[in-house]
Design a protein around this motif. Sequence first.
Motif, mmCIF file in Angstrom:
data_model
loop_
_atom_site.group_PDB
_atom_site.id
_atom_site.type_symbol
_atom_site.label_atom_id
_atom_site.label_comp_id
_atom_site.label_asym_id
_atom_site.label_seq_id
_atom_site.Cartn_x
_atom_site.Cartn_y
_atom_site.Cartn_z
ATOM 1 N N SER A 68 36.214 61.235 46.503
ATOM 2 C CA SER A 68 36.341 59.799 46.241
ATOM 3 C C SER A 68 36.599 59.038 47.534
ATOM 4 O O SER A 68 37.412 59.453 48.358
ATOM 5 N N PHE A 70 38.317 56.130 48.850
ATOM 6 C CA PHE A 70 39.360 55.177 48.478
ATOM 7 C C PHE A 70 39.445 53.985 49.441
ATOM 8 O O PHE A 70 40.143 53.019 49.151
ATOM 9 N N ASP A 74 40.456 50.982 46.994
ATOM 10 C CA ASP A 74 41.861 50.550 47.070
ATOM 11 C C ASP A 74 41.983 49.082 47.471
ATOM 12 O O ASP A 74 42.822 48.352 46.938
ATOM 13 N N SER A 194 37.978 56.770 41.469
ATOM 14 C CA SER A 194 38.636 55.973 42.509
ATOM 15 C C SER A 194 38.802 54.516 42.080
ATOM 16 O O SER A 194 39.627 53.793 42.635
ATOM 17 N N LYS A 196 39.611 53.742 38.934
ATOM 18 C CA LYS A 196 40.482 53.791 37.751
ATOM 19 C C LYS A 196 39.732 53.540 36.448
ATOM 20 O O LYS A 196 40.246 52.901 35.524
ATOM 21 N N TYR A 250 42.365 58.415 38.712
ATOM 22 C CA TYR A 250 42.672 57.925 40.062
ATOM 23 C C TYR A 250 43.682 58.844 40.752
ATOM 24 O O TYR A 250 43.482 59.264 41.902
ATOM 25 N N LYS A 251 44.757 59.184 40.057
ATOM 26 C CA LYS A 251 45.811 60.021 40.646
ATOM 27 C C LYS A 251 45.297 61.430 40.951
ATOM 28 O O LYS A 251 45.625 62.018 41.980
ATOM 29 N N LYS A 254 42.973 61.265 43.936
ATOM 30 C CA LYS A 254 43.777 60.989 45.135
ATOM 31 C C LYS A 254 44.413 62.273 45.642
ATOM 32 O O LYS A 254 44.507 62.505 46.850
ATOM 33 N N LYS A 255 44.829 63.121 44.715
ATOM 34 C CA LYS A 255 45.506 64.372 45.076
ATOM 35 C C LYS A 255 44.544 65.453 45.560
ATOM 36 O O LYS A 255 44.823 66.150 46.540
ATOM 37 N N ASP A 258 40.356 63.232 47.767
ATOM 38 C CA ASP A 258 40.325 62.107 48.717
ATOM 39 C C ASP A 258 39.384 62.474 49.864
ATOM 40 O O ASP A 258 39.582 63.486 50.553
#
Length: 265
Positions: A68, A70, A74, A194, A196, A250-251, A254-255, A258
Motif C-alpha cells: 500500500s 500511504f 494519508d 490504504s 480505509k 488500513y491497520k 500499515k503493519k 507499507d
Amino acid sequence: FEVRDLWPESAIDTGIVSNKWLIKFSYWFEKKVYHRAKLINVLTPAFKKALLEKGIDEQKMIYIPNGSDFTLSDELLVNFNSEQFKSQLGFQNNFVITYVGAHGVANHLEQIIDTAELLVDTNVVFQFIGDGMNKKKLINDVNERNLKNIIFKDPVSKNEIFKFILASDMGLSVLKKTDTFKAIYSNKTFDYMSCKKPILLCIDGVSRDLIKKADCGIYAEPENPEEIASAIRQYIGDKKRLDHEGENGYKYAKKYFDRNNLANK
C-alpha cells in the motif's frame, strides 16, 4: 527476477495462449529464466510454493510483496472532502463500488455486469476505472442491457485515483475463476486498504486468506453473480460495518504491507 504473476499458466488458463508450440516454448523460457536468475523475488507466498514445486532452489528466493502506498492516501484522508467529491460525481444517494484496473480477459468483468443486473432494485452503482482489450465489448453489453448502474471512466493518474476510491463505499477486486489466480494478490486491494475501504473480493486463494486475516471485507465466489449480489446487499446501509472493516484493512496494511517498509527491506 521478479515473479509478478505465474506465467505462462495465467495466459494458458485464461485462453489467451493456446498454441501448443508457443506453450511449449513458454515453459522452456520460464525454466531458463528461473535457473539463470541469481535472485528471485516472489510477490505472494503461493508463488514461492509454486516455484519450489518446479524445482527452483529455495536459497535464491525472497518474498517482498506489492503493498500500500500511504504517501498519497494519508494526506487525502486528512485533507480531502470525499463526500463533496462523491456529490460532484452525481453519486450522493448511491452505494458506490469502485473497480480500478484492467478491463481484460483475466479480469472477467462480465460477471459484475451480471451482478449489476441483479441489483437494479437497489442504489448500488459500479464504477469501472481503467482500460483494456474488453472495455468496448463491456460497454456495448451494458448498453444492450440498458443498465444504468454501471459507469465507465477512462484511466486517471495515481493521485486522482485515490480520490475516486475515497469517494466510494467499497473497493472491488475481481478475476476470472481459475486455479492459477488463487496464487495472486490483487494490487488494487492494497490501494483500497490504504484508503480505509472494505473490499468486495471475487478472487479465491491467498487473496481470500488476506481479507479474512485482516477482517477487511467479504469474499464472494468468482463468476457467481447471485453470491456476489448477496454479499453486496449485506453492506448497503451498514455504515458501522463499512467503517469498521475499512479501518481494519488500513491497520493491517500499515503493519504488513507499507510500501516504504517493503522498499527498505
